[in-house]
Design a protein around this motif. Structure first.
Motif, PDB file in Angstrom:
ATOM      1  N   GLN A   1      -1.312   7.427 -11.146  1.00 10.92           N
ATOM      2  CA  GLN A   1      -1.395   8.776 -10.593  1.00 10.92           C
ATOM      3  C   GLN A   1      -1.193   9.803 -11.699  1.00 10.92           C
ATOM      4  OE1 GLN A   1       0.179   9.403  -6.403  1.00 10.92           O
ATOM      5  NE2 GLN A   1       1.528   7.741  -7.082  1.00 10.92           N
TER       6      GLN A   1
ATOM      7  N   TRP B   1      -1.265   2.414  -7.905  1.00 10.26           N
ATOM      8  CA  TRP B   1      -2.342   2.783  -8.820  1.00 10.26           C
ATOM      9  C   TRP B   1      -1.843   3.933  -9.695  1.00 10.26           C
ATOM     10  CZ3 TRP B   1      -2.907   3.178  -3.433  1.00 10.26           C
ATOM     11  CH2 TRP B   1      -2.727   4.457  -2.891  1.00 10.26           C
TER      12      TRP B   1
ATOM     13  N   ARG C   1       7.778   8.858  -7.198  1.00  9.92           N
ATOM     14  CA  ARG C   1       7.889   7.435  -6.870  1.00  9.92           C
ATOM     15  C   ARG C   1       9.348   7.049  -6.629  1.00  9.92           C
ATOM     16  NH1 ARG C   1       3.184   4.590  -7.711  1.00  9.92           N
ATOM     17  NH2 ARG C   1       1.596   5.517  -9.082  1.00  9.92           N
TER      18      ARG C   1
ATOM     19  N   ARG D   1       0.824  -1.203   0.000  1.00  9.78           N
ATOM     20  CA  ARG D   1       0.000   0.000   0.000  1.00  9.78           C
ATOM     21  C   ARG D   1       0.865   1.262   0.000  1.00  9.78           C
ATOM     22  NH1 ARG D   1      -1.117   3.734   3.257  1.00  9.78           N
ATOM     23  NH2 ARG D   1       0.111   2.715   4.872  1.00  9.78           N
ATOM     24  N   SER D   2       2.024   1.205   0.642  1.00  9.56           N
ATOM     25  CA  SER D   2       2.871   2.394   0.786  1.00  9.56           C
ATOM     26  C   SER D   2       3.428   2.902  -0.535  1.00  9.56           C
ATOM     27  CB  SER D   2       4.032   2.092   1.749  1.00  9.56           C
ATOM     28  OG  SER D   2       5.005   1.239   1.149  1.00  9.56           O
TER      29      SER D   2
ATOM     30  N   LYS E   1       1.745   3.126  -3.260  1.00 13.26           N
ATOM     31  CA  LYS E   1       0.614   3.670  -4.025  1.00 13.26           C
ATOM     32  C   LYS E   1       0.496   2.968  -5.389  1.00 13.26           C
ATOM     33  CE  LYS E   1       1.073   8.156  -1.763  1.00 13.26           C
ATOM     34  NZ  LYS E   1       1.295   9.606  -1.926  1.00 13.26           N
TER      35      LYS E   1
END
Length: 295
Positions: free
Chosen positions: A160, A158, A251, A153-154, A156
């Motif tokens: 952006q 998905w 990222r 989850r950290s 992200k």
């Protein structure tokens, strides 16, 4: 989850010292023939057992299965044991096709998926089955993957976009100008991507997050609280490489950390055990190369 309800599992030293990291990538259909006229072909399975509610130390239990009346995979044997011998035996499973990653466990010293691992019929020795190593165990062969998914989850995982995705809405004004890397307005439609850019994602998007690779990595064994591990880092690189994503720099900055990324020492256990035949070690190396080019 409170520590009293889970137990940290570590592989026995004799299994760690063996050259046991192998990849099982073949699957077979369940074929059970007429066994009435066949002599029994018994196979022993030595399985790790632990239940927090019993307040006892972990142990192993040995079960015997007639291979003439069982499917070819280890998962077939586990299901048969649970259905016919011991309903308290606990493990995860779902698809039986190497897609969901639920049945990841340590079989004969190697992390793999039980649904893709053939039963070894070449020896009379018992097959040893343990939970994924160096993970807290909830019960029997079920590891606690809370930390693993929090790390996922950290990053992200998905797409952006700088506009927050508004250009993807159906009512977006397509006359507003370019909204992607190809200088074409895409309001209300797909974010376009060339075939070449799409091909860059091959070998990463297929990851099923089974955690076989991360839990085979000694660096992850000792620093799972801070090192993201090969599975999560490969997923991070999957979004770094995606031409449709507009947060590449952010990222890279997020994983540019002495512990999150650079605990990887290219031992390559991750690549050896991946049941999907992927190369997490290469993805981690590519992140380091991208950071070197940007700095």
């Amino acid at each position: 989850m409170q520590s009293m309800n889970r137990k940290l599992f570590q592989l026995p030293q004799q299994l760690i010292n063996r050259n046991v990291f192998r990849t099982f990538s073949a699957a077979a259909e369940l074929k059970v023939g007429d066994v009435s006229a066949k002599p029994k072909n018994m196979k022993a399975f030595q399985i790790y057992r632990w239940n927090a509610d019993d307040n006892k130390k972990p142990t192993t239990a040995t079960y015997y299965v007639d291979l003439n009346d069982c499917g070819p995979m280890v998962l077939d044997a586990l299901i048969k044991i649970k259905n016919e011998q011991d309903p308290t035996l606990t493990f995860r499973r779902s698809c039986r096709e190497g897609i969901c990653g639920s049945c990841a466990m340590n079989i004969e010293g190697s992390n793999t998926l039980a649904c893709l691992c053939y039963i070894d019929k070449s020896t009379n020795a018992a097959m040893k089955i343990y939970p994924l190593p160096h993970m807290y165990v909830i019960k029997d062969l079920v590891p606690d993957l809370t930390n693993f998914y929090e790390q996922y989850r950290s990053i992200k995982p998905w797409l952006q976009r700088k506009d927050g995705g508004r250009s993807h809405n159906l009512d977006f004004d397509t006359t507003a100008g370019p909204t992607n890397h190809h200088d074409k307005p895409t309001g209300g439609l797909e974010y376009l991507q060339s075939k070449e850019d799409r091909k860059k994602l091959d070998g990463m998007y297929e990851c099923i997050l089974c955690a076989c690779c991360s839990t085979s990595c000694p660096s992850y064994w000792w620093a799972s609280d801070s090192y993201l591990g090969p599975a999560v880092l490969m997923q991070a690189y999957r979004w770094i490489e995606d031409s449709r994503d507009e947060f590449t720099r952010e990222r890279l900055d997020e994983v540019n950390d002495a512990f999150k990324l650079y605990r990887c020492h290219t031992i390559m256990n991750c690549t050896k055990v991946c049941p999907k035949g992927l190369n997490p070690g290469k993805a981690v190396a590519n992140i380091k190369k991208r950071l070197t080019a940007h700095n």
